[in-house]
Design an enzyme around this catalytic site. Structure first.
Site, mmCIF file in Angstrom:
data_model
loop_
_atom_site.group_PDB
_atom_site.id
_atom_site.type_symbol
_atom_site.label_atom_id
_atom_site.label_comp_id
_atom_site.label_asym_id
_atom_site.label_seq_id
_atom_site.Cartn_x
_atom_site.Cartn_y
_atom_site.Cartn_z
ATOM 1 N N ASP A 214 0.884 -1.263 0.004
ATOM 2 C CA ASP A 214 -0.087 -0.053 -0.111
ATOM 3 C C ASP A 214 1.108 1.337 -0.104
ATOM 4 O OD1 ASP A 214 -2.128 1.711 0.257
ATOM 5 O OD2 ASP A 214 -2.901 1.047 2.283
ATOM 6 N N GLU A 240 -1.004 -0.779 -4.234
ATOM 7 C CA GLU A 240 -2.517 -0.057 -3.902
ATOM 8 C C GLU A 240 -2.218 1.377 -3.558
ATOM 9 O OE1 GLU A 240 -5.408 -0.526 0.146
ATOM 10 O OE2 GLU A 240 -4.327 -2.355 -0.766
ATOM 11 N N GLU A 266 -10.426 3.264 -2.176
ATOM 12 C CA GLU A 266 -10.858 3.094 -0.609
ATOM 13 C C GLU A 266 -11.199 4.531 -0.507
ATOM 14 O OE1 GLU A 266 -7.909 3.749 3.105
ATOM 15 O OE2 GLU A 266 -7.134 2.542 1.838
ATOM 16 N N HIS A 316 -11.804 -2.395 1.150
ATOM 17 C CA HIS A 316 -10.751 -1.967 1.999
ATOM 18 C C HIS A 316 -11.109 -2.285 3.288
ATOM 19 C CE1 HIS A 316 -9.384 1.226 4.867
ATOM 20 N NE2 HIS A 316 -8.419 0.925 4.579
ATOM 21 N N GLU A 336 -9.824 -8.253 3.320
ATOM 22 C CA GLU A 336 -8.728 -7.957 4.247
ATOM 23 C C GLU A 336 -8.868 -8.173 5.694
ATOM 24 O OE1 GLU A 336 -5.895 -3.739 4.640
ATOM 25 O OE2 GLU A 336 -7.896 -3.608 3.747
#
Length: 371
Positions: A214, A240, A266, A316, A336
């Site tokens: 990320d 990400e 997200e 997310h 996740e």
């Protein structure tokens, strides 16, 4: 049929110890205007909003929001509560459209849509309780025996502890792990190599496990292009949020390189937002946050949109408000999962506020068919 008679909002603030946040912990969009890259402290959230919808038969539906809880509380109390009193929670589509259309001048993204999301989660919880069915059953039921989850806890940290923690997750049965990059454009080529070291170390620790990483919007397109070339040999599952959420053209440009899969969303909002993103071919993986994007009502439509476009839908955050949509969608292969750890960023607060959060076993979580 019971109707909504009251709407209550409560903010729970964490007052216990908080783990320190070292520099280069995780890149963020604020790095451009900060003195040190990767100090995520300004994005830390230590308060959580809980919404309770009370029906006139005593049923209570629960929703939540972790984003800007004080502003979201004010929005619900001032603008949404009057729209909700007297409505039938089974009319969830009408309730969503009423909230959306009557707050459109200020509510279509950000704080307003987060408030709508929190209420929508409570509406669906109330529906499940009234109908005596788990929400995932109302959305279409099981599409998989259990939900595979990935351990989302690795940050930019000393390489020895990164190796040990990643290996431990693999040994617990997780088939995928996610880490955070700690360096961005300000840090030049030296920072790039440090980012690569994070991925290399994780790959050495988990040879047969998927790796994701990320950027939390902390890069720009030019830097991301250079990084993706360096990361391609490590067979990552995705990178990400490489650039800020508003730069959908940048996402599309990076995805077109076909070096590493690109995920995002997200910080995108509503079905319309994802329609535009997918039309631009911005994402390989769409990652709406269900307590921001418009709640379960919006998320189910986005999941269907992703299925029609052959784009993966992987929300997310773990947490109970995401799992019903994942369980009921063939576009959602994995979810996740934030392991329970001492409070540091805020993601882990969910464990300390709510009972009943599914616990991962051998890399999977399951949902109860009876509630």
């Amino acid at each position: 049929m019971p109707r909504i008679k009251d709407v209550r909002t409560t903010i729970y603030e964490w007052v216990g110890p908080v783990a320190p946040m070292p520099p280069h912990f995780c890149t963020t969009a604020s790095d451009l205007v900060a003195d040190v890259t990767g100090s995520i402290a300004s994005f830390r959230f230590l308060g959580w909003l809980v919404v309770e919808l009370e029906l006139d038969d005593g049923t209570i539906g629960i929703g939540n929001s972790a984003l800007a809880p004080h502003a979201v509380k004010t929005t619900i109390d001032t603008y949404l509560k009057p729209l909700l009193i007297g409505t039938d929670p089974l009319d969830s589509e009408y309730i969503w459209q009423s909230m959306y259309r009557r707050t459109l001048p200020f509510g279509r993204k950000g704080i307003g849509m987060t408030a709508i999301s929190a209420v929508d989660l409570a509406v669906w919880d109330a529906k499940g309780k009234l109908l005596k069915q788990p929400v995932f059953k109302l959305l279409g039921g099981r599409t998989k025996p259990k939900i595979p989850v990935y351990a989302s806890r690795l940050y930019s940290q000393p390489l020895d502890t990164l190796y040990s923690e990643a290996k431990a997750y693999a040994e617990e049965g997780f088939k995928a792990v996610k880490l955070r990059f700690g360096w961005g454009p300000k840090d030049g080529l030296e920072g790039m190599h440090k980012n690569v070291d994070l991925v290399r170390t994780t790959r050495e620790a988990v040879d047969t496990v998927d790796i994701m990483a990320d950027c939390y919007m902390g890069w720009n397109v030019e830097y991301a292009k250079r990084m993706l070339r360096l990361l391609a040999p490590f067979n990552m599952r995705w990178v990400e949020e490489p650039v800020v959420a508003d730069d959908l053209y940048g996402y599309a440009e990076l995805r077109a390189l076909n070096l590493v899969n690109i995920s995002g969303g997200e910080h995108e909002y509503t079905l319309a937002g994802f329609r535009d993103a997918l039309a631009l071919k911005a994402f390989d993986i769409a990652q709406p946050d269900i307590n921001r994007v418009g709640g379960i009502t919006a998320a189910k439509k986005i999941a269907d949109l992703c299925e029609a476009n052959d784009i993966l839908f992987i929300p997310h955050a773990g947490q109970m408000h995401n799992y019903p949509v994942t369980m009921s969608s063939y576009a959602a292969p994995i979810s996740e999962y934030f392991p329970k750890v001492p409070v540091e960023v805020g993601n882990e607060l969910f464990w300390y506020i709510f009972d009943g959060e599914p616990v991962a076993r051998d890399g999977f979580i399951d949902l109860d068919d009876g509630k």
